[in-house]
Design a protein around this motif. Structure first.
Motif: not given
Lengths: 283, 398
Positions: A123-124, A227-228, B177, B196, B237, B242-245, B252, B256-258
């Protein structure tokens, strides 16, 4: 003895097929019909319901995988065909250099290459971070964890498998055939459409075969870039095998995937009018 | 058509089908559930074993200083040569790969492996894939291990395993953030962090956090609790929070702020903090998970006596201190805190600062109040796993 010679020569490949294809397939087919758990053991019960249960539970992921596989294959075709064409007809003396460059990324592991995208697309990260700093992108813009990232990753990872067979079939097109077409008043596009394209179809067929199958079954891209809601059937099979030790469900899913892919390829072969699938793939 | 030919063809066909049927039926997967070994059988086994002068240690990445100093010293002290392999990335994957080998009665080629106290370790124990330990050869463990690390519900009496290191699952957040102090698990469910939030893909880890959010103690939870937790996580969900599991890669993503806040393991965050990255770790007030990575000797190990000697060697406070200084998780040897404090007094500059940070960190040396908030994984059997896993996997793998 002479009558036996061809069979003796074929023996190694038969043995190979028997040991590494038939035996595992039978074992997997067997497991897909068993019931039980890893602790108490599995018993053969010929429970064909394993298939119904597995497909019922994971139909979303199965359909999604086929869709992603098809999208990635289409993207590879759009990108790969012109590249193969260019190398075959305009590559000149440097053809082998270009081919080498296309294969070059393959010296790095598949997983590492996929993780590198994770860094590039952060993202950044280098790319989007800079664009966001310049105000060219909204702050919450992201590519990672989207369908686009997964399909893009698949496209990137399998692209050479599309380019190489198409290149091989184009390379074999005699330039004089094109000349002849033009002598017969075909325009350049006409010559391409009616002469070059049909002659390269076996390569396209082989390319699609070699990319659609692994792309659809791939568990890596979805895990790293997704992603999800991007889980593919390969991830499910992996989880069922390794995490849940649910061997029957995993085997049933593998067979289902294989069957669906075979049917898909058969339909594709018919649509393309390829007389003999094996012949085309082998050429 | 020639009728004779047809019958012959039919005969072939029938023979083919029945052969296929037989082949299908013959390929079973046998169960291996093992009865616990009798005490005298254990003694008998160990009395027949001798030192071989060699040991193969399979461990996780970043669990041993790069120069392998503790292992080198072990070699000097005992004359036992070692091979150290960082081959374990994930419990499930490692177990999934090892299980067929162990089931076939073959050796993994490792004398010590390290596994977390989750489902896979329980499976290993139930299947009889782990050698029972000879505690008469573990004097350092007896003398130096903290009481908490001798009373683990998943392996009463340390019959099969002794801890390598422990850690806490809590929340990490990116301080660039997230401008507020995160204290509660409810932040992971807060709509203002939509897209996020990172959650873990592991069924037990995410299940625990679903239960903490509802005030349920995972160690005492029932199937109804799991379903409630599953519903809560499904809401999270479906709301797009949720961005990701994640597996290991969450660290990381958050640095990194993802993602801005995520479920996290204490040691990872601590290492990133020392590297100057803007991440902070909290044990939520509702509770966090404490887990332990355990050393064990798999069945079929070639050098069990040497393995036992190495396991015990790592329980000397000085060795444990050296390891913990690098690993930065919770050590099972309480004396390490004092040793590091002593070392900090004589150290200089950045080293001194780093050591002081470690000694004072509740992530490496949790206080009693911290421990009171921490819970273990839900105990699962082979049957309950088949209920528990799908509930949470249907969320993480939808």
């Amino acid at each position: 003895m002479r009558r036996l010679t061809p069979y003796l020569l074929a023996l190694p490949s038969w043995m190979w097929l028997a040991i590494f294809l038939v035996v595992p397939m039978v074992a997997m087919a067997s497991v897909s019909l068993q019931t039980g758990n890893a602790i108490d053991g599995f018993a053969m019960t010929f429970s064909f319901s394993n298939y119904g249960d597995a497909i019922g539970r994971y139909s979303t992921q199965l359909v999604r995988s086929l869709f992603y596989g098809a999208m990635a294959t289409a993207a590879m075709l759009v990108i790969g065909y012109p590249v193969a064409y260019w190398i075959a007809f305009k590559g000149g003396r440097r053809k082998s250099v270009y081919l080498f460059l296309i294969l070059l990324p393959f010296f790095v592991s598949f997983v590492l290459r996929t993780i590198s995208w994770n860094f590039l697309l952060a993202d950044n990260g280098i790319l989007f971070g800079t664009l966001k700093d310049w105000g060219l992108l909204p702050d919450d813009f992201h590519v990672l964890a989207t369908t686009f990232a997964v399909v893009g990753g698949l496209t990137y990872n399998f692209l050479p498998f599309m380019i190489l067979p198409i290149y091989v079939s184009l390379e074999r097109v005699d330039p004089r055939v094109v000349e002849a077409a033009q002598d017969l008043y075909a325009t350049r596009t006409g010559a391409f459409r009616r002469v070059v394209l049909p002659l390269s179809l076996p390569g396209v067929f082989a390319g699609v075969l070699m990319t659609f199958v692994p792309a659809t079954a791939d568990p890596i891209n979805a895990a790293i870039l997704g992603g999800t809601s991007n889980t593919m059937i390969g991830n499910i099979i992996q989880t069922e095998y390794l995490t849940n030790l649910n061997y029957p469900t995993a085997s049933a899913l593998s067979f289902t995937l294989m069957a669906v892919l075979l049917v898909g390829i058969f339909i594709y072969a018919r649509a393309l009018g390829t007389e003999n699938v094996l012949e085309a793939a082998a050429r | 058509m020639n009728p004779r030919l047809r019958t012959r063809r039919d005969a072939f066909r029938i023979a083919g089908f029945s052969a296929a049927g037989l082949a299908l039926a013959a390929c079973g997967v046998q169960g291996q559930k093992a009865a616990p070994p009798k005490a005298d059988a254990v003694q008998d086994f160990w009395s027949k074993q001798t030192k071989h002068g060699k040991v193969v240690f399979a461990n996780w990445p970043e669990y041993m200083p790069e120069d392998q100093a503790p292992l080198k010293k072990f070699q000097q002290a005992t004359g036992i040569s070692y091979e150290y392999k960082e081959v374990i990335q994930e419990n499930a994957e490692f177990f999934g790969k090892s299980e067929p080998v162990l089931r076939a009665g073959q050796s993994l080629g490792y004398d010590i492996i390290v596994m977390t106290n989750g489902i896979q370790l329980q499976n290993m124990l139930q299947l009889g894939y782990v050698l029972p330990l000879d505690h008469s050869k573990l004097p350092n463990f007896a003398a130096n291990a903290g009481q908490k690390y001798k009373e683990r519900s998943y392996d009463p009496g340390n019959k099969y395993t002794i801890p390598y290191t422990s850690g806490v699952t809590g929340i990490a957040y990116n301080t660039e953030h997230v401008k507020e102090d995160i204290t509660s698990i409810q932040s992971l469910f807060d709509p203002k962090y939509k897209g996020r939030v990172g959650m873990m893909a592991d069924a037990q880890e995410i299940g625990n956090f679903g239960m903490f959010a509802l005030g349920i103690d995972p160690e005492k939870s029932t199937e109804a609790d799991w379903r409630k937790a599953g519903d809560k996580l499904k809401e999270q969900r479906d709301a797009g929070l949720v961005r990701k599991y994640y597996d290991q890669s969450y660290i990381d993503a958050v640095s990194k702020g993802d993602v801005w806040l995520t479920m996290a393991w204490s040691g990872d965050v601590f290492q990133r903090q020392l590297a100057g990255e803007p991440v902070k770790f909290v044990v939520p007030e509702e509770g966090g998970t404490i887990w332990t990575d355990n050393m064990l000797i798999p069945k079929g190990a070639a050098n069990p006596v040497d393995a036992l000697m190495l396991m015990d060697y790592l329980y000397q406070p000085a060795v444990a201190a050296e390891l913990d200084e690098f690993i930065q998780y919770v050590t099972p040897v309480p004396a390490v805190q004092d040793l590091l404090r002593e070392k900090a007094k004589t150290a200089k500059g950045e080293d001194k600062k780093a050591l002081e940070d470690m000694v004072d960190s509740p992530l490496m040396f949790p206080t009693e109040a911290d421990y009171a908030k921490l819970r273990g994984y839900t105990p699962l059997t082979s049957q309950t796993q088949q209920v528990f896993n799908p509930i949470f996997q249907s969320i993480t793998q939808a």
